[in-house]
Design a protein around this motif. Structure first.
Motif, PDB file in Angstrom:
ATOM      1  N   PRO A 158       1.053  -1.114   0.240  1.00 33.31           N
ATOM      2  CA  PRO A 158      -0.178  -0.206   0.212  1.00 33.31           C
ATOM      3  C   PRO A 158       0.707   1.076   0.083  1.00 33.31           C
ATOM      4  O   PRO A 158       2.147   0.799   0.416  1.00 33.31           O
ATOM      5  CB  PRO A 158      -0.805   0.173   1.242  1.00 33.31           C
ATOM      6  N   SER A 159      -0.379   2.871   0.064  1.00 37.38           N
ATOM      7  CA  SER A 159       0.722   4.005  -0.385  1.00 37.38           C
ATOM      8  C   SER A 159       1.314   4.123   1.140  1.00 37.38           C
ATOM      9  O   SER A 159       0.602   3.159   2.472  1.00 37.38           O
ATOM     10  CB  SER A 159      -0.485   5.085   0.215  1.00 37.38           C
ATOM     11  N   CYS A 160       2.453   4.729   1.691  1.00 35.06           N
ATOM     12  CA  CYS A 160       3.520   4.915   2.723  1.00 35.06           C
ATOM     13  C   CYS A 160       1.581   5.501   3.828  1.00 35.06           C
ATOM     14  O   CYS A 160       1.758   5.955   4.900  1.00 35.06           O
ATOM     15  CB  CYS A 160       4.311   6.265   2.728  1.00 35.06           C
ATOM     16  N   PHE A 161       0.929   6.386   2.549  1.00 32.86           N
ATOM     17  CA  PHE A 161      -0.756   6.889   4.173  1.00 32.86           C
ATOM     18  C   PHE A 161      -1.016   6.048   5.064  1.00 32.86           C
ATOM     19  O   PHE A 161      -1.060   5.963   5.581  1.00 32.86           O
ATOM     20  CB  PHE A 161      -0.960   7.953   3.261  1.00 32.86           C
ATOM     21  N   PHE A 300     -11.816  -3.165 -11.307  1.00 27.59           N
ATOM     22  CA  PHE A 300     -12.292  -3.494 -10.114  1.00 27.59           C
ATOM     23  C   PHE A 300     -11.471  -4.492  -9.763  1.00 27.59           C
ATOM     24  O   PHE A 300     -11.222  -5.125  -8.625  1.00 27.59           O
ATOM     25  CB  PHE A 300     -13.580  -4.210  -9.372  1.00 27.59           C
ATOM     26  N   GLY A 301     -10.356  -5.154 -10.065  1.00 27.07           N
ATOM     27  CA  GLY A 301      -9.022  -4.994 -10.035  1.00 27.07           C
ATOM     28  C   GLY A 301      -9.152  -6.735 -10.241  1.00 27.07           C
ATOM     29  O   GLY A 301     -10.392  -7.017 -10.242  1.00 27.07           O
ATOM     30  N   SER A 302      -7.768  -7.449  -9.666  1.00 27.05           N
ATOM     31  CA  SER A 302      -8.245  -8.889  -9.689  1.00 27.05           C
ATOM     32  C   SER A 302      -8.409  -9.734  -8.771  1.00 27.05           C
ATOM     33  O   SER A 302      -9.296 -10.953  -9.138  1.00 27.05           O
ATOM     34  CB  SER A 302      -6.642  -9.395 -10.072  1.00 27.05           C
ATOM     35  N   LEU A 303      -9.135  -9.049  -7.926  1.00 26.44           N
ATOM     36  CA  LEU A 303      -9.959 -10.094  -6.686  1.00 26.44           C
ATOM     37  C   LEU A 303     -11.333 -10.025  -6.206  1.00 26.44           C
ATOM     38  O   LEU A 303     -11.915 -10.824  -6.452  1.00 26.44           O
ATOM     39  CB  LEU A 303      -9.031 -10.020  -5.325  1.00 26.44           C
ATOM     40  N   ALA A 304     -12.265  -8.581  -6.372  1.00 23.46           N
ATOM     41  CA  ALA A 304     -13.119  -8.026  -6.091  1.00 23.46           C
ATOM     42  C   ALA A 304     -14.179  -8.623  -7.714  1.00 23.46           C
ATOM     43  O   ALA A 304     -13.792  -8.639  -8.531  1.00 23.46           O
ATOM     44  CB  ALA A 304     -14.109  -6.384  -6.508  1.00 23.46           C
ATOM     45  N   ARG A 305     -15.294  -9.243  -6.964  1.00 23.42           N
ATOM     46  CA  ARG A 305     -16.354  -9.960  -8.079  1.00 23.42           C
ATOM     47  C   ARG A 305     -17.028 -10.058  -7.747  1.00 23.42           C
ATOM     48  O   ARG A 305     -17.941 -10.153  -6.577  1.00 23.42           O
ATOM     49  CB  ARG A 305     -15.672 -11.789  -7.838  1.00 23.42           C
ATOM     50  N   GLY A 380      -7.185   0.206  -4.972  1.00 22.96           N
ATOM     51  CA  GLY A 380      -5.916  -1.049  -4.259  1.00 22.96           C
ATOM     52  C   GLY A 380      -4.879   0.311  -5.445  1.00 22.96           C
ATOM     53  O   GLY A 380      -5.130   0.819  -6.040  1.00 22.96           O
ATOM     54  N   TRP A 381      -3.554  -0.407  -4.346  1.00 22.90           N
ATOM     55  CA  TRP A 381      -2.841   1.012  -4.736  1.00 22.90           C
ATOM     56  C   TRP A 381      -1.902   0.881  -5.727  1.00 22.90           C
ATOM     57  O   TRP A 381      -1.563   1.884  -6.142  1.00 22.90           O
ATOM     58  CB  TRP A 381      -1.888   1.013  -3.424  1.00 22.90           C
ATOM     59  N   ASN A 382      -1.720  -0.220  -6.336  1.00 25.58           N
ATOM     60  CA  ASN A 382      -1.226  -0.743  -7.980  1.00 25.58           C
ATOM     61  C   ASN A 382      -1.875   0.440  -8.956  1.00 25.58           C
ATOM     62  O   ASN A 382      -1.907   0.980  -9.713  1.00 25.58           O
ATOM     63  CB  ASN A 382      -1.325  -1.876  -8.295  1.00 25.58           C
ATOM     64  N   ASP A 402      -6.637  -2.320   2.404  1.00 28.08           N
ATOM     65  CA  ASP A 402      -6.240  -0.611   2.406  1.00 28.08           C
ATOM     66  C   ASP A 402      -6.963   0.131   1.692  1.00 28.08           C
ATOM     67  O   ASP A 402      -6.515   1.895   1.850  1.00 28.08           O
ATOM     68  CB  ASP A 402      -4.771  -1.110   1.869  1.00 28.08           C
ATOM     69  N   GLN A 403      -8.052  -0.455   1.291  1.00 29.36           N
ATOM     70  CA  GLN A 403      -9.305   0.307   0.238  1.00 29.36           C
ATOM     71  C   GLN A 403      -9.271   1.903   0.877  1.00 29.36           C
ATOM     72  O   GLN A 403      -9.285   2.691  -0.141  1.00 29.36           O
ATOM     73  CB  GLN A 403      -9.595   0.116  -1.110  1.00 29.36           C
ATOM     74  N   PHE A 404     -10.547   0.959   1.840  1.00 27.27           N
ATOM     75  CA  PHE A 404     -10.575   2.308   2.041  1.00 27.27           C
ATOM     76  C   PHE A 404      -9.466   4.078   2.800  1.00 27.27           C
ATOM     77  O   PHE A 404     -10.253   5.089   2.568  1.00 27.27           O
ATOM     78  CB  PHE A 404     -11.618   2.710   3.009  1.00 27.27           C
ATOM     79  N   LEU A 405      -8.394   3.577   2.938  1.00 28.67           N
ATOM     80  CA  LEU A 405      -7.434   4.779   3.183  1.00 28.67           C
ATOM     81  C   LEU A 405      -6.709   5.232   2.219  1.00 28.67           C
ATOM     82  O   LEU A 405      -6.282   6.684   2.214  1.00 28.67           O
ATOM     83  CB  LEU A 405      -6.885   4.233   4.398  1.00 28.67           C
ATOM     84  N   ASN A 406      -6.488   4.134   1.206  1.00 29.98           N
ATOM     85  CA  ASN A 406      -6.353   4.508   0.065  1.00 29.98           C
ATOM     86  C   ASN A 406      -7.539   5.747  -0.622  1.00 29.98           C
ATOM     87  O   ASN A 406      -7.164   6.745  -1.884  1.00 29.98           O
ATOM     88  CB  ASN A 406      -6.161   4.157  -1.102  1.00 29.98           C
ATOM     89  N   GLU A 407      -8.708   5.322  -0.315  1.00 29.69           N
ATOM     90  CA  GLU A 407      -9.590   6.579  -0.808  1.00 29.69           C
ATOM     91  C   GLU A 407      -9.468   7.665   0.111  1.00 29.69           C
ATOM     92  O   GLU A 407      -9.309   9.134  -0.602  1.00 29.69           O
ATOM     93  CB  GLU A 407     -11.090   6.012  -0.930  1.00 29.69           C
ATOM     94  N   ARG A 408      -9.164   8.473   0.619  1.00 31.18           N
ATOM     95  CA  ARG A 408      -9.264   8.994   1.793  1.00 31.18           C
ATOM     96  C   ARG A 408      -7.849   9.766   0.970  1.00 31.18           C
ATOM     97  O   ARG A 408      -8.663  11.160   1.352  1.00 31.18           O
ATOM     98  CB  ARG A 408      -8.873   8.951   2.996  1.00 31.18           C
TER      99      ARG A 408
END
Length: 498
Positions: A158-161, A300-305, A380-382, A402-408
């Motif tokens: 993830p991000s450093c944030f 929506f990435g490789s996992l979320a279906r 996703g951070w990538n 990590d996706q909700f904080l990446n959104e922030r």
């Protein structure tokens, strides 16, 4: 005394290149950046061994062949995957092969059994390797590094944030505070240079669900005993969070990204981490016909279906937005007959404006195309970093981890995104509870692609960050110079028998 001819010759011989051992997690979102990183190291003269398994190695054949053609010192080492492991169906070697949430813990437990084969492989090599760089989610590598006396860095995806939020949440007891809270109570993440609020559901944390306690404790200890961290980010994007994370961690944090910008040609973009050039030609031809910055890319990435009900809402929202779009639908999502029929009808209704890609799509090639002006993403951070690196603003639809904080970070701090409005995470195969309707898609896409001053400002910021990302990776840029320092710092080091 004057040096002899022999000693002078010895002084002129450069030290051998350092040998890095890269151990990604067997998940595409973790493997792809570490493969990019491994290639970057090799391009800069280091020797690199990337550890994988047979199923995952098959996916990386295109990258391996490309590295061989470029005469890079990059070796892909396939360790035998443990078989007959309780609770894990045979043949599963990657997170994206899992079809039942109950299989995740057994998969991670099976991965720990790779420690023995990895140690045996490393002991058989000479000279001793300079450094092991393993995914944060691969804490089993810590005992291998310790036994062999090899320095170890951890790679965190993830991000450093996000990583700073997570570390501060643990060190300040935030999880204990949220445990007894209701779903709507808000908490401030302590120790952050900006104000960050979370709920019980969106608080930071990997591997912290029930049943993961032992794995989380092992990963936390491996992080704290590592010699440093490698992060796929760049200083001009996250400088204040990098500094705070390094201080909180108490060890060096090497910011070396965006790794995706090491993929400078079409073959590299198509082959990174999965299939080689399957859809790229058709997608590129279609994009070439579209106006600059006019197309919304949706993935929506490789996992979320997505289950059919929500899939239909996404499609209707894209249709009702009136904007040109490329929408990636997974093969597992499109398999059901009612979905196939519905998608075909959608394609007829949006012919010339919409393109549905079933299965894998060349995301990097799409985001770098001049026609793409927005990205609807799972955060996703990538994906976020790839979009930012190419100056493309985002609609954010986080799902988990990590996706909700990446959104922030993207919406609230960087100002390059529009939130679709999701407030609670979902498990990978359980999205029925998500309250996202076609109207939410229309609203967010229209705001992102609009002509208002706010939309223009988002685009301006995204383009500026994209320019800074490219500068960071060029000679003299922060990430380029950090990579130089990383390689040099391990040039003289080597492990010793433990």
């Amino acid at each position: 005394m004057a040096p002899t001819q022999e000693s002078t010759a010895t002084m002129l011989v450069p030290p051998p290149p350092p040998h890095f051992v890269i151990v990604p997690l067997v998940a595409q979102g973790h493997t792809i950046p570490m493969v990019d990183f491994a290639r970057l190291l090799a391009e800069r003269g280091a020797c690199v061994s990337l550890i994988t398994t047979p199923v995952n190695g098959a996916r990386l054949r295109g990258v391996a062949e490309q590295a061989a053609r470029a005469k890079l010192s990059l070796e892909f080492v396939e360790l035998p995957f443990p078989t007959d492991f309780d609770g894990l169906p045979p043949g599963i070697e990657n997170v994206d092969q899992v079809t039942d949430n109950n299989h995740f813990v057994p998969l991670f437990e099976a991965l720990r059994k790779l420690a023995g084969p990895l140690e045996a492989y490393l002991r058989a090599q000479a000279p001793r390797q300079s450094c092991i760089i393993s995914d944060w989610c691969n804490p089993w590598t810590a005992v291998v590094a310790r036994r062999l006396g090899i320095p170890r860095l951890f790679f965190h995806g993830p991000s450093c944030f996000y990583s700073l939020c997570d570390l501060n949440a643990v060190d300040h007891g935030l999880h204990q505070q949220t445990a007894a809270a209701d779903d709507h109570e808000k908490f401030v993440v302590p120790g952050m240079p900006v104000h960050v609020e979370v709920t019980k559901a969106t608080a930071p944390g990997f591997l912290n669900s029930p049943g993961w306690e032992a794995l989380w404790a092992e990963a936390d200890e491996a992080m704290r005993t590592a010699d440093g961290a490698v992060v796929n980010t760049f200083l001009d994007l996250e400088d204040q969070f990098v500094a705070c994370y390094e201080a909180a961690l108490g060890k060096p944090v090497w910011t070396l990204g965006p790794f995706c910008l090491s993929n400078r040609d079409a073959d590299a973009m198509a082959s990174r981490g999965n299939k080689l050039d399957i859809q790229q030609s058709a997608v590129t031809v279609w994009l070439d016909t579209m106006d600059t910055d006019s197309v919304v890319y949706v993935s929506f990435g490789s996992l979320a279906r997505k289950l059919p009900k929500l899939l239909f809402e996404v499609g209707h929202g894209l249709e009702d937005s009136g904007k040109p779009f490329i929408w990636v639908v997974k093969e597992t999502e499109a398999d059901a007959p009612e979905v196939q029929e519905w998608l075909e009808a959608l394609e007829v209704r949006t012919a010339g404006r919409g393109l549905v890609v079933r299965g894998w799509a060349p995301q990097l090639a799409i985001l770098s195309h001049r026609a793409v002006g927005g990205f609807v993403t799972h955060c996703g951070w990538n994906s976020l970093l790839e979009s930012i690196a190419h100056g493309v603003p985002l609609v954010t639809w986080p799902h988990f981890a990590d996706q909700f904080l990446n959104e922030r970070l993207v919406v609230g701090v960087l100002g390059v995104g529009v939130a679709v409005g999701v407030t609670a995470p979902v498990m990978i195969f359980d999205d029925e509870a998500v309250q996202v309707a076609r109207g939410d898609i229309v609203r967010a896409v229209s705001a992102l692609m609009g002509v208002e001053e706010e939309a223009d400002e988002r685009r301006r910021k995204a383009k500026k960050y994209g320019e800074k990302a490219h500068r960071a990776m060029e000679k003299g840029g922060s990430s380029y110079e950090n990579l130089t320092q990383l390689i040099e710092s391990f040039r003289q080091s080597g492990g010793k028998e433990g």
